[in-house]
Design a protein around this motif. Structure first.
Motif, PDB file in Angstrom:
ATOM      1  N   LEU A 322       8.766  -9.469 -61.565  1.00 30.68           N
ATOM      2  CA  LEU A 322       7.354  -8.916 -61.610  1.00 30.68           C
ATOM      3  C   LEU A 322       6.460  -9.769 -61.838  1.00 30.68           C
ATOM      4  N   VAL A 323       6.709 -10.513 -62.909  1.00 26.39           N
ATOM      5  CA  VAL A 323       5.656 -11.647 -63.341  1.00 26.39           C
ATOM      6  C   VAL A 323       5.486 -12.784 -62.490  1.00 26.39           C
ATOM      7  N   ASN A 324       6.455 -13.298 -61.802  1.00 26.23           N
ATOM      8  CA  ASN A 324       6.345 -14.202 -60.870  1.00 26.23           C
ATOM      9  C   ASN A 324       5.539 -13.643 -59.627  1.00 26.23           C
ATOM     10  N   GLU A 325       5.896 -12.198 -59.253  1.00 27.80           N
ATOM     11  CA  GLU A 325       5.016 -11.680 -58.254  1.00 27.80           C
ATOM     12  C   GLU A 325       3.513 -11.595 -58.404  1.00 27.80           C
ATOM     13  N   ARG A 326       3.156 -11.144 -59.740  1.00 27.27           N
ATOM     14  CA  ARG A 326       1.881 -11.186 -60.164  1.00 27.27           C
ATOM     15  C   ARG A 326       1.158 -12.703 -60.202  1.00 27.27           C
ATOM     16  N   ARG A 327       1.967 -13.584 -60.823  1.00 22.83           N
ATOM     17  CA  ARG A 327       1.472 -14.946 -60.604  1.00 22.83           C
ATOM     18  C   ARG A 327       0.965 -15.495 -59.368  1.00 22.83           C
TER      19      ARG A 327
END
Length: 382
Positions: A322-327
């Protein structure tokens, strides 16, 4: 049974095992998987052909003779291209690198007249060669370019390509500023086989040029290839993400008793969903390299395992995904930012919270289907 026979049989057996694993289990992109399959198949088939020669089975099945003449070209070329794709994922393979395959193709084509001969003719051709000594089988000349010069060219090219990938691996292993400890450790996979294969190439080159220990050269080469194949198999189990593909590097959510005991009403889940979205919209802490799941849990006033459960339930992915997607989403939104024009790939990766260029490129490619260097925004395509 001679030691050479044993080496070739073991090498062939290990190679077949490695080939099955790659074919069945690899989750790599089609290009990477194809190169890896060709690399493993070439090592395995070369060992098999050496066994056919030393066991004199070649006299019974003469059609196998010279079918592997181009493999000493193919093996280092595939290793080189695989290393380039893994160690420099942001840099696509150039046309001149693909053109290296012209050498084994030409080497094979010039032997076509010999391949077309009847098996009886081939047996008659091989008989006096065996009587004169096994090395005659390796150095017999049936093509335009003498086999001796082919071997020298193959070994020189192989040494250059192996050393080049070793050098890239060393740079990766020493890059403490942009790569984590695990990534640097993974780079050793490309250094160790490169060292083994380059040592074998140099050893064989010296032997051919000085015409010493010719009788054992191919047996030793088969042994070296067997060790390399064994190393590949071991890494399949110890470090599967190196060969199997990027997907296995992602940590899959684990079910636990704590997670199973959590229960939220649809209204509560909707509320937490909004809170998580608001956090990523208004709070830029997730763009820091040190951002952790506990930071999000503290902001939402929840336990860490509860946040993990909610993210898995709402988004169908784990926290890191999820964090990688938002980054990556933030990176795409700011892609045309003038301030980014002078940033290197490492600099852009750090701007959106990635600890290394490699991790950023992999996440970017997973989300967009292309490398950052190939990406164009809608404004750029107009």
């Amino acid at each position: 049974m001679e030691i050479v026979d044993l080496l070739t049989i073991c090498s062939t057996g290990v190679g077949v095992f490695a080939l099955i694993i790659v074919w069945v289990k690899s989750k790599e992109r089609i290009l990477n998987k194809s190169l890896l399959l060709i690399f493993v198949l070439s090592l395995t088939y070369y060992s098999f052909l050496i066994y056919m020669v030393v066991s004199e089975q070649m006299m019974i099945y003469p059609h196998f003779y010279r079918t592997g003449i181009a493999l000493p070209y193919v093996i280092p070329i595939c290793f080189y291209l695989l290393g380039r794709l893994k160690l420099e994922p942001e840099s696509p393979i150039k046309w001149w690198e693909w053109s290296l395959f012209i050498l084994p193709i030409f080497n094979t084509l010039e032997h076509i007249p010999f391949y077309m001969l009847d098996s009886t003719v081939k047996q008659e051709y091989l008989k006096p060669l065996y009587q004169g000594g096994r090395e005659n089988i390796y150095y017999a000349h049936e093509s335009f370019v003498p086999v001796y010069y082919n071997y020298v060219g193959q070994l020189v090219l192989g040494t250059i390509l192996y050393v080049f990938i070793m050098r890239k691996a060393i740079v990766c292993m020493r890059d403490k500023n942009h790569k984590g400890k695990q990534e640097r450790w993974n780079c050793t996979w490309w250094f160790l086989p490169g060292l083994l294969l380059s040592t074998c190439s140099i050893f064989a080159l010296i032997g051919i040029v000085t015409k010493s220990y010719e009788g054992i050269l191919h047996g030793v080469a088969s042994g070296m290839y067997g060790i390399t194949l064994l190393g590949i198999v071991l890494y399949f189990f110890l470090k599967p993400e190196i060969i199997y593909g990027e997907g296995l590097q992602e940590v899959k959510p684990k079910k636990s008793k704590k997670n199973r005991s959590l229960s939220y009403s649809p209204k509560e889940i909707e509320g937490y969903h909004k809170s998580i979205e608001d956090y990523f919209t208004t709070n830029k802490e997730f763009l820091k390299i040190a951002f952790r799941q506990q930071d999000l849990a503290d902001a939402l006033k929840l336990k860490k395992h509860a946040v993990s459960h909610l993210i898995n339930h709402i988004y169908g992915m784990n926290f890191n995904q999820l964090v990688n997607e938002r980054r990556i989403k933030m990176a795409l939104e700011a892609w045309d930012n003038p301030q980014w024009k002078n940033l290197s790939m490492d600099g852009i990766a750090k701007e959106v919270g990635f600890g290394s260029r490699t991790t950023f490129i992999k996440a970017f490619r997973n989300q967009t289907g292309v490398c950052p260097s190939e990406y164009q925004t809608p404004t750029q395509t107009k």
